[in-house]
Design an enzyme around this catalytic site. Structure first.
Site, mmCIF file in Angstrom:
data_model
loop_
_atom_site.group_PDB
_atom_site.id
_atom_site.type_symbol
_atom_site.label_atom_id
_atom_site.label_comp_id
_atom_site.label_asym_id
_atom_site.label_seq_id
_atom_site.Cartn_x
_atom_site.Cartn_y
_atom_site.Cartn_z
ATOM 1 N N LYS A 69 0.818 -1.211 0.000
ATOM 2 C CA LYS A 69 0.000 0.000 0.000
ATOM 3 C C LYS A 69 0.851 1.259 0.000
ATOM 4 C CE LYS A 69 -3.883 -2.114 2.493
ATOM 5 N NZ LYS A 69 -4.693 -2.053 3.736
ATOM 6 N N GLU A 70 2.057 1.162 0.561
ATOM 7 C CA GLU A 70 2.890 2.350 0.733
ATOM 8 C C GLU A 70 3.989 2.483 -0.309
ATOM 9 O OE1 GLU A 70 4.408 1.800 4.619
ATOM 10 O OE2 GLU A 70 2.536 2.296 5.630
ATOM 11 N N VAL A 73 8.472 -2.051 -4.985
ATOM 12 C CA VAL A 73 9.896 -2.372 -5.042
ATOM 13 C C VAL A 73 10.203 -2.915 -6.433
ATOM 14 C CG1 VAL A 73 11.814 -3.664 -4.031
ATOM 15 C CG2 VAL A 73 9.912 -2.917 -2.578
ATOM 16 N N LYS A 86 13.242 0.702 -3.922
ATOM 17 C CA LYS A 86 11.956 0.896 -3.245
ATOM 18 C C LYS A 86 11.483 2.326 -3.466
ATOM 19 C CE LYS A 86 9.728 -0.097 1.204
ATOM 20 N NZ LYS A 86 9.955 -0.638 2.577
ATOM 21 N N GLU A 154 20.358 -3.580 -1.067
ATOM 22 C CA GLU A 154 20.754 -4.900 -1.543
ATOM 23 C C GLU A 154 19.520 -5.734 -1.891
ATOM 24 O OE1 GLU A 154 23.060 -8.799 0.408
ATOM 25 O OE2 GLU A 154 22.553 -7.032 1.618
ATOM 26 N N ASP A 195 7.493 -3.086 13.864
ATOM 27 C CA ASP A 195 6.486 -3.633 12.942
ATOM 28 C C ASP A 195 6.903 -5.037 12.508
ATOM 29 O OD1 ASP A 195 4.126 -3.580 11.455
ATOM 30 O OD2 ASP A 195 5.132 -2.829 9.663
ATOM 31 N N ASP A 212 11.941 -3.866 5.942
ATOM 32 C CA ASP A 212 10.877 -2.887 6.219
ATOM 33 C C ASP A 212 11.141 -2.164 7.543
ATOM 34 O OD1 ASP A 212 9.440 -3.042 3.931
ATOM 35 O OD2 ASP A 212 7.757 -4.170 4.754
#
Length: 259
Positions: A69-70, A73, A86, A154, A195, A212
């Site tokens: 959603k955000e 990549v 990303k 990476e 998270d 993430d």
């Protein structure tokens, strides 16, 4: 001049992405493809990408290797090296929900108004967190470069990206110990992931790799303890579901903090 550059890059990206995904035998629908490209590659992002390519950080950009959603990549190529590119979406409202991970972080006290500024801070935050983690031997993708809403790191995998824990079948006690140790190393580096779950842990060559890191906070953050306990509970839930005898939350906290 900027419009000419954007148009040229947009056409080249569309062509490269289409070719890559066609070669990967993905089903392409022109309308959907066009909408996705327009959502990700707005004018400012295109110009940022143009500067990154001009600096020689990457040579080429290919198709999507992961999407959320955000962010999206993409596969980037530098020489014979694969990179993960990303790109954080400036068109999504998801980042408004992420303010709790920025407010209270002493590294990011000044937040300008506007969605683009918020997204850029989030991208920079992930890069800084990754850099800190990597320098303290936490198993994470090596951060390569960051500018505005683009983060390059990476690539984890071989021909395709490595599977995440939730995509793996053979889950062992050794993997559990690796994750607990990674949490400990991260804490030693002064960070809490905030998270962490089976969805943002890669399994590559039988080793776990955390990713993430946009949500990660310093220990000085007022909610760092809450986030740490939540991370531990998420990990315990996943591994216990796979038949692993897990430690109690208190025992893990003691182990993590024994630095």
């Amino acid at each position: 001049m900027e419009e000419d550059i954007s148009e040229k890059i947009s056409k080249k990206l569309a062509k490269d992405i289409y070719r890559y995904e066609r070669d990967q035998r993905y089903k392409i629908h022109d309308k959907d493809e066009k909408e996705t490209i327009e959502e990700v590659f707005d004018k400012h992002t295109l110009l940022t990408l143009y500067k990154i390519i001009n600096r020689g950080i990457i040579d080429q950009l290919y198709g999507v290797i992961d999407a959320g959603k955000e962010s999206r990549v993409y596969l980037g190529i530098k020489g014979d090296q694969k990179l993960a590119v990303k790109i954080f979406l400036v068109s999504t409202a998801e980042f408004k929900k992420r303010l709790q991970y920025i407010l209270g972080d002493p590294r990011f006290k000044s937040i300008k108004k506007g969605m683009r500024n918020l997204v850029n801070i989030w991208a920079r935050k992930e890069y800084v967190n990754l850099k800190t983690a990597y320098e303290h031997n936490v198993p994470v993708p090596k951060p390569i470069y960051h500018k505005d809403n683009i983060l390059i790191m990476e690539f984890i995998g071989n021909d395709n990206r490595a599977p995440t824990l939730n995509e793996c079948i053979d889950i062992t006690n050794e993997h559990y110990e690796q994750v607990i140790n990674a949490i400990r190393l991260l804490y030693k580096a002064g960070l809490v992931h905030a998270d962490l779950s089976e969805f943002n842990i890669f399994m590559h060559n039988d080793k776990i790799i955390l990713f993430d890191f946009g949500s990660a906070v310093e220990l000085a953050h007022p909610n760092s303890e809450y986030f740490l306990i939540r991370d531990i509970n998420n990990i315990n839930r996943f591994f216990s579901k796979h038949g692993i005898n897990v430690y109690s939350t208190d025992d893990i906290l003691k182990r993590v903090k024994s630095i």
